[in-house]
Motif scaffolding. Structure first.
Motif, PDB file in Angstrom:
ATOM      1  N   GLY A  75      54.696 -58.261  90.054  1.00 21.36           N
ATOM      2  CA  GLY A  75      53.385 -57.637  90.160  1.00 21.36           C
ATOM      3  C   GLY A  75      53.476 -56.211  90.667  1.00 21.36           C
ATOM      4  N   SER A 128      55.210 -54.018  88.011  1.00 16.39           N
ATOM      5  CA  SER A 128      54.337 -53.772  86.866  1.00 16.39           C
ATOM      6  C   SER A 128      53.333 -52.678  87.171  1.00 16.39           C
ATOM      7  N   SER A 129      52.747 -52.690  88.364  1.00 17.07           N
ATOM      8  CA  SER A 129      51.824 -51.622  88.738  1.00 17.07           C
ATOM      9  C   SER A 129      52.552 -50.298  88.917  1.00 17.07           C
ATOM     10  N   THR A 148      59.321 -58.366  84.247  1.00 12.95           N
ATOM     11  CA  THR A 148      58.682 -57.061  84.434  1.00 12.95           C
ATOM     12  C   THR A 148      58.500 -56.358  83.099  1.00 12.95           C
ATOM     13  N   SER A 159      49.335 -54.277  83.315  1.00 15.93           N
ATOM     14  CA  SER A 159      48.884 -53.236  84.241  1.00 15.93           C
ATOM     15  C   SER A 159      48.580 -51.946  83.502  1.00 15.93           C
ATOM     16  N   ALA A 199      48.156 -55.919  88.607  1.00 13.20           N
ATOM     17  CA  ALA A 199      49.218 -56.597  89.357  1.00 13.20           C
ATOM     18  C   ALA A 199      48.963 -58.098  89.435  1.00 13.20           C
ATOM     19  N   LEU A 200      47.687 -58.473  89.578  1.00 11.88           N
ATOM     20  CA  LEU A 200      47.350 -59.895  89.633  1.00 11.88           C
ATOM     21  C   LEU A 200      47.669 -60.583  88.308  1.00 11.88           C
ATOM     22  N   ALA A 236      49.923 -59.716  86.141  1.00 10.16           N
ATOM     23  CA  ALA A 236      51.376 -59.828  86.038  1.00 10.16           C
ATOM     24  C   ALA A 236      51.910 -60.938  86.939  1.00 10.16           C
ATOM     25  N   ALA A 237      51.383 -61.032  88.160  1.00 10.63           N
ATOM     26  CA  ALA A 237      51.847 -62.066  89.085  1.00 10.63           C
ATOM     27  C   ALA A 237      51.502 -63.463  88.573  1.00 10.63           C
ATOM     28  N   GLU A 265      43.501 -60.086  95.765  1.00  9.77           N
ATOM     29  CA  GLU A 265      43.054 -59.045  94.828  1.00  9.77           C
ATOM     30  C   GLU A 265      41.587 -58.711  95.053  1.00  9.77           C
TER      31      GLU A 265
END
Length: 506
Positions: free
Chosen positions: A47, A50-51, A128, A135, A181-182, A184-185, A238
Motif C-alpha cells: 500500500g 503503491s502510493s 506492487t 493508486s 493505498a487502501l 492496494a492493501a 483510511e
C-alpha cells in the motif's frame, strides 16, 4: 444491496459456528497469527509503495511537460491488466535462480544460480507492480478536479513549490492517496496467485490450501472472518485519514487550471524513471509472452478458442461494470452527503468483498443459490453478482473522492431554482463527478477482465473468458497457449486506459 454484501460474512459466520471447537483452536494457533502478521506486513508495504509510485506518476502525467505524457500514462498503468499469478509466474521465469536472465548471463559469468526472488521481497515486488495502478488512477482522477486558483493564491503569498504542495495541494489529495493505498492493501489481503508462486504464506494462501487441499471449510471460514476484521480495520484507518479533508471547488470549470510544471534538467530523469518502470512491469512480461508465443507457433502449436474467450470476457466485464457503478453510487453519495451510522456501516461493509479471496465469495454465492434460488446456480447473473461484491470498493473509492470535490452549495443552488433531487443529481452531480466515474469504470472493467477464481466456480457451462483460457493453459504447462490470450487481454485493456487518460485531461 446491503443484504447482498452481508452474504459472504454470513456464510463465513455460519461455517465457523458449525464447529466452535475448530474456531477456537484456529484462533489460538501461533501459525494463524504468524500468517496474519505476514499478511499485514505485506499489505502495508505494498500500500505504501503503491502510493509512493502513484503520486509522482500522477503528477508527471498530468501537470508537467513530460513528453507524450498520455502515452506514458497508458504504459505505466498497463500492469493493472495482468493477473497477479501471471505477473509472478513471468517474474520468476525471468529473474528466478535459473530463469531466463541466468540462462543468458549466468554460464558466461560462472554463476551456478542467481539470488532467490522468492519470499517476502518477491511477493512485495510483484504485488506492487500489480497494485500501484490503483493508486495512480485514483490519485490522478482526484487531481484533475483540483482548483488551480488555490495553488496560485498560495504562490502569490510567497509559498515555494514544495511548501505550496504540502499546505495547499496535499490536504486535498490526501483522501485519494489514502483510498489508492487502501485498494492496494486490500488487493494484497485477498491475493493468492502471487504469494503462492513467490512461496510467501499469507492468510489468503492458507485459506486456499484449507479449501483446496484438505477441504476444511470450517478452518477456512474462521480465517476468512479474520481477513474481514483486518479489512475493516484498514478501512477505519483510511476513513480517519480522509475525514477532515476539504476538497470542494467552485464548479465544473470553476477556477483556473493548474499550470504545468517545466521539468527542466529533471526531464531526462523523469523519462528514465518512467521507462525503467515500464520496462520492468510491461516490456519484460510482454516480451516473455511474445517469445513463448512465437516459439510455440514455430513448433506447430495449435491455438484455438480465442474468440469465445474474448467475447465472454468483454461481455461479463461490461455488464459487471454497469451494475457495480449503479450499486456503488448510492452508497458513495450517502457516505459523502449524508454521513451517519448507517452510511458508515454500509461503507465499511462494502469493503469486505475486496478483502475476501474470490474463492470465499464464490462459495458463499454457491451456498446461497443452491439453497434459496437453485435456478440461479451457474448462470451469468450469479457471476455478475460475485463481480459486484468483489469490485464494489474499487468503484466506491473513486466515486467518493469525486463527490467530495463537488461543493454541496451547487446542488443547493439548483434546488432553490426548482430542480428536483433526481434532476439535480443527473444534471449537476453526475457531470461534475465524471472523472471519478471514468476512473471507477476503468478500474472495475479492467479488474473484471483478469478475475479468475470466482469465474472458474460460477461461470455457466461452456462459458469461457481470457483468464480461464490463460489458467487452463498454464496449469497444463502449455505456455504458448497461455501467451496468446494474455497478449489479447493486454490489447483489449489498453483502449480503456487510453480513453481514461483523455477523459482525465478533458
Amino acid at each position: 444491496m446491503g443484504l447482498l454484501l452481508l452474504l459472504p460474512p454470513s456464510y463465513l459466520l455460519i461455517r465457523s459456528l458449525e464447529a466452535p471447537g475448530v474456531a477456537g483452536a484456529v484462533l489460538l494457533a501461533p501459525g494463524t497469527w504468524a500468517a496474519a502478521g505476514r499478511t499485514l506486513l505485506l499489505a502495508a508495504a505494498v500500500g505504501a509503495a503503491s502510493s509512493a509510485l502513484g503520486l509522482p506518476l500522477a503528477w508527471l502525467t498530468l501537470h508537467t511537460n513530460l513528453p507524450r505524457r498520455r502515452l506514458w500514462l497508458v504504459l505505466v498503468a498497463l500492469p493493472l491488466v495482468l493477473p497477479s499469478y501471471i505477473s509472478a509466474w513471468l517474474f520468476a521465469a525471468a529473474l528466478g535462480p535459473r530463469g531466463l536472465l541466468w540462462q543468458g548471463i549466468g554460464p558466461a559469468l560462472g554463476l551456478s544460480r542467481l539470488p532467490s526472488v522468492y519470499g517476502f521481497w518477491g511477493a512485495f515486488i510483484v504485488l506492487t507492480l500489480c497494485a500501484y495502478p490503483y493508486s495512480l488512477l485514483v490519485i490522478r482522477a482526484a487531481w484533475t478536479r483540483l482548483d488551480g486558483s488555490l495553488e496560485a493564491a498560495g504562490r502569490s503569498l510567497g509559498l515555494g513549490p514544495w511548501a505550496c504542495f504540502r499546505r495547499v495541494t496535499w490536504p486535498q489529495l490526501r483522501p485519494a492517496v489514502a483510498g489508492g493505498a487502501l485498494l492496494a492493501a486490500l488487493y494484497v489481503l485477498r491475493d493468492f496467485g502471487a504469494v503462492a508462486i513467490m512461496r510467501y504464506d499469507t492468510l489468503a494462501r492458507v485459506i486456499y490450501l484449507a479449501y483446496g487441499s484438505a477441504f476444511d471449510r470450517h478452518t477456512a471460514a474462521v480465517l476468512g472472518l479474520l481477513l474481514v476484521a483486518m479489512a475493516l480495520g484498514l478501512v477505519s484507518l483510511e476513513r480517519g485519514a480522509s475525514r477532515r479533508a476539504r476538497l470542494h471547488r467552485a464548479g465544473s470549470h470553476g477556477g483556473r487550471p493548474i499550470a504545468p510544471v517545466a521539468l527542466g534538467p529533471w526531464r531526462p530523469v523523469a523519462l528514465a524513471c518512467c521507462a525503467a518502470l515500464t520496462a520492468l512491469a510491461v516490456v519484460l512480461p510482454l516480451g516473455i509472452l511474445s517469445h513463448w508465443l512465437l516459439r510455440g507457433l514455430a513448433a506447430g502449436e495449435r491455438l484455438s478458442g480465442l474468440w469465445p474467450a474474448l467475447r465472454g470476457s468483454v461481455t461479463a466485464a461490461a455488464l459487471a461494470t454497469v451494475l457495480t457503478l449503479v450499486a456503488a453510487l448510492p452508497g458513495a453519495w450517502l457516505t459523502v452527503r449524508r454521513p451517519g451510522h448507517r452510511a458508515r456501516l454500509l461503507g465499511r461493509l462494502s469493503w469486505t468483498g475486496q478483502a475476501l479471496p474470490p474463492l470465499v465469495v464464490a462459495l458463499a454465492l454457491v451456498f446461497a443459490s443452491t439453497r434459496l434460488l437453485p435456478a440461479l446456480y451457474q448462470t451469468l447473473p450469479l457471476l455478475l453478482l460475485a463481480y459486484v461484491i468483489l469490485f464494489l470498493p474499487e468503484a466506491g473509492s473513486s466515486l467518493q473522492t469525486a463527490l467530495r470535490q463537488i461543493h454541496p452549495a451547487l446542488g443547493e443552488a439548483a434546488r432553490t431554482l426548482g430542480r428536483r433531487p433526481t434532476a439535480v443529481f443527473r444534471t449537476v452531480t453526475l457531470p461534475l463527478a465524471r472523472p471519478g466515474l471514468a476512473a471507477a469504470a476503468a478500474l472495475v472493467f479492467l479488474t473484471c477482465l483478469r478475475e479468475l477464481p470466482a469465474t472458474l466456480i460460477l461461470s455457466p457451462a461452456g462459458f469461457s473468458t481470457l483468464s480461464i483460457s490463460i489458467w487452463s493453459a498454464v496449469s497444463e504447462a502449455y505456455f504458448a497457449r497461455a501467451a496468446l490470450p494474455a497478449l489479447v487481454l493486454v490489447a483489449v485493456s489498453a483502449p480503456p486506459l487510453a480513453w481514461l487518460s483523455l477523459r482525465g485531461e478533458a
